[in-house]
Every structure is written in C-alpha cells, then in structure tokens.
Design an enzyme around this catalytic site. Structure first.
Site, PDB file in Angstrom:
ATOM      1  N   SER A 145      -3.020  -6.398   5.073  1.00 57.33           N
ATOM      2  CA  SER A 145      -3.589  -6.642   3.883  1.00 57.33           C
ATOM      3  C   SER A 145      -4.100  -7.935   3.678  1.00 57.33           C
ATOM      4  CB  SER A 145      -2.387  -6.298   2.619  1.00 57.33           C
ATOM      5  OG  SER A 145      -2.624  -4.835   2.678  1.00 57.33           O
ATOM      6  N   SER A 169      -4.860  -4.559   0.970  1.00 58.35           N
ATOM      7  CA  SER A 169      -4.626  -4.643  -0.380  1.00 58.35           C
ATOM      8  C   SER A 169      -4.759  -5.687  -1.130  1.00 58.35           C
ATOM      9  CB  SER A 169      -3.342  -4.043  -0.706  1.00 58.35           C
ATOM     10  OG  SER A 169      -2.341  -5.149  -0.306  1.00 58.35           O
ATOM     11  N   LYS A 192      -2.251 -13.635  -5.386  1.00 64.65           N
ATOM     12  CA  LYS A 192      -2.237 -12.008  -5.339  1.00 64.65           C
ATOM     13  C   LYS A 192      -1.218 -11.612  -6.505  1.00 64.65           C
ATOM     14  CE  LYS A 192      -1.670  -8.145  -2.547  1.00 64.65           C
ATOM     15  NZ  LYS A 192      -1.612  -7.709  -1.142  1.00 64.65           N
TER      16      LYS A 192
HETATM   17  N1  GLN Z   1      -3.178  -0.488   4.142  1.00 65.89           N
HETATM   18  C1  GLN Z   1      -2.149  -0.924   4.628  1.00 65.89           C
HETATM   19  C2  GLN Z   1      -1.072   0.297   3.730  1.00 65.89           C
HETATM   20  O1  GLN Z   1      -1.911   0.878   2.806  1.00 65.89           O
HETATM   21  C3  GLN Z   1      -1.397  -2.056   4.609  1.00 65.89           C
HETATM   22  C4  GLN Z   1      -1.032  -2.552   3.305  1.00 65.89           C
HETATM   23  C5  GLN Z   1      -0.519  -3.860   3.377  1.00 65.89           C
HETATM   24  O2  GLN Z   1      -0.571  -4.843   4.329  1.00 65.89           O
HETATM   25  N2  GLN Z   1       0.172  -4.225   2.433  1.00 65.89           N
HETATM   26  O3  GLN Z   1       0.034   0.222   3.651  1.00 65.89           O
END
Ligand code: GLN
Length: 490
Positions: free
Chosen positions: A179, A155, A80
C-alpha cells in the site's frame, strides 16, 4: 516564488526555511491554497486541518526565530487516515469510525511533531487499508493526478495523490501488502516501506498486525531518508518495534554503488507484466549497472504463492482486529437498538463497506475450526518458504530489483467488480511484505503518460543500502521527461 512553494521537496523547503527565504506560515499557506484549488478534483484528503497547520507553522517560525531547529521544523506533511491523531477525526476511510476523535497520537505522528513538522490533514485511503485503488474508501475515491480517469492505487492512494498533486511536501502511508509502493508507483512518487518493526505501529490502526508497517511517500529519495530517520526507532509501546540502532540515513547518500550486486528474478518478469512496464524497469536496471553495479539472476521460486498466502493471512488477522468495531467504544452508534447483538449487527452491517466485509468473512472462514490447518496454518508455512527464498537470494546479492505493479494505473471502476483482478495488482509487492523486508518504489519512466516504478528490495534493516541504490539510480536518471499532469493542465 512564494506562490510556488508547494512544489518544493522537503529538503529544498528546509533549506529555504533555514536561510529565511520564506517562513513556514508562507509555505503552509501555499500548500493550503494548492489543496483548496485542486483537491476537489483529486480527492486526496478526507480532512484538512488548516487552522491547526497554520498554528503549528506559526509556532515553528517562532521557534526558528529563537534559534531552534529540527529536522522537519516548519515542513508540511500529510498523514494517512489510518494513523491516530489526537483531537483530529480518524476514520480509516470507514463509515464505522465516522466522528471518531482519538485521544492520542500514533508514535509516528508524535515523532513528526517532535521534529517540528506541520500536519496538513488526513489523507484518503481504501477502507481499513484494504484495497489497491482507493475506490474502497467509504467516503470518496481519490484520483490519479496524472490522469483523473485513473486510480491513484491503494490503499495509501490519498497520500500518493497528495504528493503527486503537490498538495503536501510528503506524506505518511502504511503498507501491509504493497500500500505504499503500489500507489507511489502509479502516481510517480518515491515510496519506502521499511523493515517490519523499523517504525513503531503504536497508533497505526491495525489491519493485519504481522504485516502492517508505516511507510513514507515523498518527491525524492533524499526526502524518504530524511523522514525515515525521524520515524525509525524502538518504541516501548509497540512490542514488535525493533530495538536496532538507527543509522544516519540521509548522511550516507553519496550515490556510490560500485560493486553492488543486484538480483533479478525471472519470476517478476513473467506472464501478466505489461511489456512496456517491463522495458522501463529493465532500462532502470541497466542504468544501475552503468553505475558500477553487477546483475545476477536469482530465483524466488515461491513467488507465485504469495498472493493466495497473503489473501489468507491478511484477512485472518483483519477478522480478529476488526472485531473491536461494534458500536460500543468508537464511531457509529445505534441508540435505537434494543439488544447488544442487534446493535452490533446493525452497526457492522451499516458501517463496513463490501470489501471489508468480504475480508472479514474470508478471514473468519480461514480461522474456523476444521479449516484452520488447511488454510491459516498452511499459509503460514508457505510464508516461511517465501521468506527463505529471499534469505537464499540475499546470500548472493545485495538488493533485488523488480517491477512494482504489473501495469500502469488502471481506469476508475475497471476492477471494482472483480476482486481477484484487483488483488492481482499486488502480486509484485506481496512477497517482500510477507518476508518483512524493506523495499521501495522509485519512479523510472512513463507508459502512455502514466508513471512506472522500479522496486528495490533489501535484507532486513538494510534501509541504508536500499536508499543508497535508489539515490544513485535517481541521480543517474535525472529528471524524467514527464508529460503534463492532468491536474496542472488548463
Ligand atoms: N492491496 C492489498 C490489500 O488490499 C495491500 C493493502 C495494504 O498494503 N494495506 O490487502
């Protein structure tokens, strides 16, 4: 065979490499060809490091020829773009980091390399890991390989899409509030977020430091165990990394879960859950019972507060962490600016996307004097209550089973103008993140041709137990009668 090497799991590919059935260069080429042929439609990668990958593969083959081995020797893995990679552009999918080439590798990347892995490139994501659909990437959205009109989740959407589209054998992601698990569920791969502190965060670009944790996205549970074994362990360069012994995760996967007590909380099966997703998860829990596990109802009464709590704490930490992007040290610069304030305003105005700006504003507000107690301090108190709900539950059960996401992958664009609807995609992943617990998503079915995930949550550092339960379920489940992935349709 050679042209379908990209379909293999890590452990199957490792066997093939060890027995000399194919070389790492052949395997890596097969993946690079696959990326070349499908990634224009999937958008899983931001950077493909083909030359570097082939160099690493050739090196792995040479090492093997001289009798050496390593847990990941010659196995191609994607990273990532939130992970710092020496000499390879690292953007966090943000325009503000465009052109930024880190001088060092994240510890997780170093560990992969030391284990012999081949790195294919950097995967797409929501900017600075803020989002649940990968549509907040500053470069391009990624798409769901099962249905290209749907989001892959976020994400770590690029990592999940890359695994699901067979554009890597496995990928690293990061999970702050879901994420890894959420995109894994939506793309039908295995996603593991270990205990907070289990894997070093050194070189993981910070979003919300008290929550961020590196996780893995794989094709099966055995691969998740293999990767975790390589990544886990104390790192003096991350003071929050845990100095706990690292068990032989893979060695313990015998599929025996007789007597395992599974907790099921009604709070995860209430309003808002797609009934078909609920049925699929229930059926998976029944399968676990069929393997000798017992089911108990538990209560996690503060679950409903996880979303507001997270969306105060995470933006607050983000607002502090993102203060460093000011055009001075990394990425975008503005030679035309005549004074420093103007320069910072211009760089930040231009470099950050709208979701990141929204988070910075929410976080700055929540931390400002006069509001700090009402928002940030209160959110921390509720976080403690959420954590203690789990502690109480784990006095009676060994793992908790739940859905990962309330519904299958949604259409691209469907939630883009409604941040709250987007945030609601995280309601079932946020509590375990706030409590710092190890958790996984394991594919458990399909609804309307789209994958559904079963979430398993365990007490701190009980990753072995989590993997054991996941592997037992995966074995019992067998191959799901999967529809054809859009990406493989003619
Ligand atoms: N969807 C969550 C956010 O937007 C979690 C994101 C993540 O785990 N990096 O903060």
């Amino acid at each position: 065979m050679a042209d379908e090497l990209y379909l293999l799991t890590l452990h199957a590919a490792a066997r093939g490499l060890r027995s000399g059935t194919f070389s790492s260069v052949e395997l890596t080429r097969s993946l690079l060809d696959r990326i070349e042929s499908v990634d224009g439609r999937v958008g899983a990668y931001l950077t493909v490091t083909a030359d570097l990958a082939l160099e690493q593969a050739a090196d792995a083959d040479t090492r093997r020829a001289s009798g050496r081995d390593g847990p990941l020797l010659g196995l191609p893995i994607a990273l990532k773009d939130v992970l710092s990679t020496a000499g390879v552009q690292t953007t966090c999918a943000s325009r503000i980091l465009e052109g930024f080439i880190p001088p060092y590798d994240a510890t997780a990347v170093t560990r992969l390399k030391n284990a012999g892995a081949v790195t294919l490139g950097k995967t797409n994501m929501d900017e600075f890991a803020m989002g649940s659909s990968n549509e907040h990437s500053g470069y391009k959205p990624a798409r769901n390989p099962w249905n290209l009109d749907k989001v892959p989740g976020g994400s770590s959407g690029g990592s999940a899409a890359a695994v699901a589209a067979d554009e890597c054998l496995a990928a690293l992601g990061s999970d702050t509030g879901g994420s890894v698990r959420q995109p894994a569920a939506l793309c039908g791969c295995v996603g593991l977020k270990p205990t907070y502190g289990r894997i070093s965060r050194f070189g993981l670009i910070a979003f919300a430091s008290s929550l961020d944790q590196i996780g893995v996205l794989t094709k099966d549970v055995t691969d998740a165990a293999l990767l975790l074994g390589v990544l886990a362990g104390h790192d003096p360069r991350d003071s929050t990394s845990a100095d706990e012994p690292v068990p032989e995760y893979g060695g313990e996967l015998n599929g025996d879960i007789g007597g395992l007590r599974i907790g099921v909380a009604p709070e995860y099966f209430g309003e808002g859950l797609d009934p078909q997703v609920g049925d699929s998860v229930r059926a998976a829990i029944d399968d676990l019972r069929g393997l000798g596990a017992t089911e108990r109802e538990i209560s996690l009464p503060h679950t409903e507060y996880a979303l507001p709590t997270y969306y105060v704490i995470a933006p607050s930490e983000a607002s502090a962490n993102l203060a460093r992007y000011n055009g001075v040290k990394y990425g975008l610069s503005d030679p035309q600016a005549t004074d420093v304030d103007e320069m910072m305003a211009r760089i930040r105005g231009r470099g950050f996307g709208s979701e990141v700006k929204r988070r910075i504003m929410i976080g700055t507000f929540a931390l400002s004097s006069g509001y700090y107690d009402a928002y940030y301090v209160r959110a921390q108190k509720v976080r403690t209550l959420i954590k203690s709900d789990f502690e109480t539950a784990f006095q009676d059960v060994d793992v908790i089973a739940a859905p990962v996401v309330p519904s299958p992958a949604f259409d691209l664009g469907a939630k883009l103008d409604d941040p709250v609807a987007m945030y609601q995609s995280d309601i079932m992943t946020l509590p375990a993140s706030l409590a710092g617990l190890p958790c996984m998503s394991i594919p458990c079915g399909f609804v309307d041709g789209l994958p559904v995930g079963l979430q398993l949550i365990a007490p701190p550092f009980a990753e072995s137990r989590l993997l054991q339960a996941a592997r037992a379920y995966e074995r019992a489940r067998g191959n799901l009668p999967a529809p054809l992935k859009a990406i493989d349709a003619a």
